[in-house]
Design a protein around this motif. Sequence first.
Motif, PDB file in Angstrom:
ATOM      1  N   UNK A  70       0.832  -1.206   0.000  1.00 18.91           N
ATOM      2  CA  UNK A  70       0.000   0.000   0.000  1.00 18.91           C
ATOM      3  C   UNK A  70       0.866   1.256   0.000  1.00 18.91           C
ATOM      4  N   UNK A  71       1.987   1.219   0.722  1.00 19.69           N
ATOM      5  CA  UNK A  71       2.852   2.403   0.779  1.00 19.69           C
ATOM      6  C   UNK A  71       3.495   2.674  -0.584  1.00 19.69           C
ATOM      7  N   UNK A  72       3.880   1.608  -1.279  1.00 19.74           N
ATOM      8  CA  UNK A  72       4.429   1.776  -2.625  1.00 19.74           C
ATOM      9  C   UNK A  72       3.399   2.367  -3.574  1.00 19.74           C
ATOM     10  N   UNK A  73       2.156   1.894  -3.490  1.00 13.70           N
ATOM     11  CA  UNK A  73       1.072   2.403  -4.336  1.00 13.70           C
ATOM     12  C   UNK A  73       0.771   3.865  -4.017  1.00 13.70           C
ATOM     13  N   UNK A 186      -5.890  -0.563   2.715  1.00 16.01           N
ATOM     14  CA  UNK A 186      -4.869   0.102   3.534  1.00 16.01           C
ATOM     15  C   UNK A 186      -4.684   1.546   3.075  1.00 16.01           C
ATOM     16  N   UNK A 187      -4.510   2.434   4.052  1.00 16.52           N
ATOM     17  CA  UNK A 187      -4.299   3.857   3.775  1.00 16.52           C
ATOM     18  C   UNK A 187      -3.112   4.376   4.587  1.00 16.52           C
ATOM     19  N   UNK A 188      -2.308   5.220   3.966  1.00 17.67           N
ATOM     20  CA  UNK A 188      -1.231   5.904   4.687  1.00 17.67           C
ATOM     21  C   UNK A 188      -1.885   7.046   5.452  1.00 17.67           C
ATOM     22  N   UNK A 189      -1.680   7.086   6.759  1.00 20.07           N
ATOM     23  CA  UNK A 189      -2.308   8.138   7.571  1.00 20.07           C
ATOM     24  C   UNK A 189      -1.296   9.146   8.116  1.00 20.07           C
ATOM     25  N   UNK A 190      -0.039   8.741   8.210  1.00 21.16           N
ATOM     26  CA  UNK A 190       1.027   9.662   8.619  1.00 21.16           C
ATOM     27  C   UNK A 190       2.263   9.364   7.795  1.00 21.16           C
TER      28      UNK A 190
END
Length: 198
Positions: A70-73, A186-190
């Motif tokens: 998810x972080x790569x995306x 999944x989501x990046x929140x910080x």
Amino acid sequence: MKRRADYSAVHFRKAAAASLVLCAALALNACSSSDGKEEASDDSPTVTQSPTASATADPKETAKKEAVAAYGAYWQEMEKLYADRTGKSTHLDQYAASAALKNAEADAKSTHERGLINTGEVAVTGQRVTKVDTSGRISNATLSSCLDISRWQTVNAKTKKPVSLPDNRLTKYVIVSTVEKYPGGWRVTRDDPQGKSC
């Protein structure tokens, strides 16, 4: 004569049996080489095995892999966000939420208002999950990565010429991120740069 007749009967049964085996083999080959539908049904045991494999997988290991992906995306979508002044081609809200989404959108907007865009690509390397929690209502993971923006250029939106930036700026630095599992994925929140090179 009787012995010859017995021999012929035995010989006939053997030949018939061999023919049946050959026909069965040919029939199997014909089935498997016909079309994709038959092949899909032949592969069904593999499909039925996968739920068992996923059920026995360690939830924490699964969460780690999904968070890293998810972080790569997220950064692929960030590249689109900063490259497009209209913002029409991006869907960052599918990869980010909370502070990470607000900060990214505000920064991209500020960049675009100054007549600038970013082109090229960001490389995310050395990713490692430093913390993972799958026991609560929202699964989450903390990632430490090396963000390489050396090939991500800030350019004039009209002329596409690079703008001058401080020589001492970090182009490869450590970034610590929080990724949470929302109902939609999944989501990046910080996303917190650490101010040190990597």
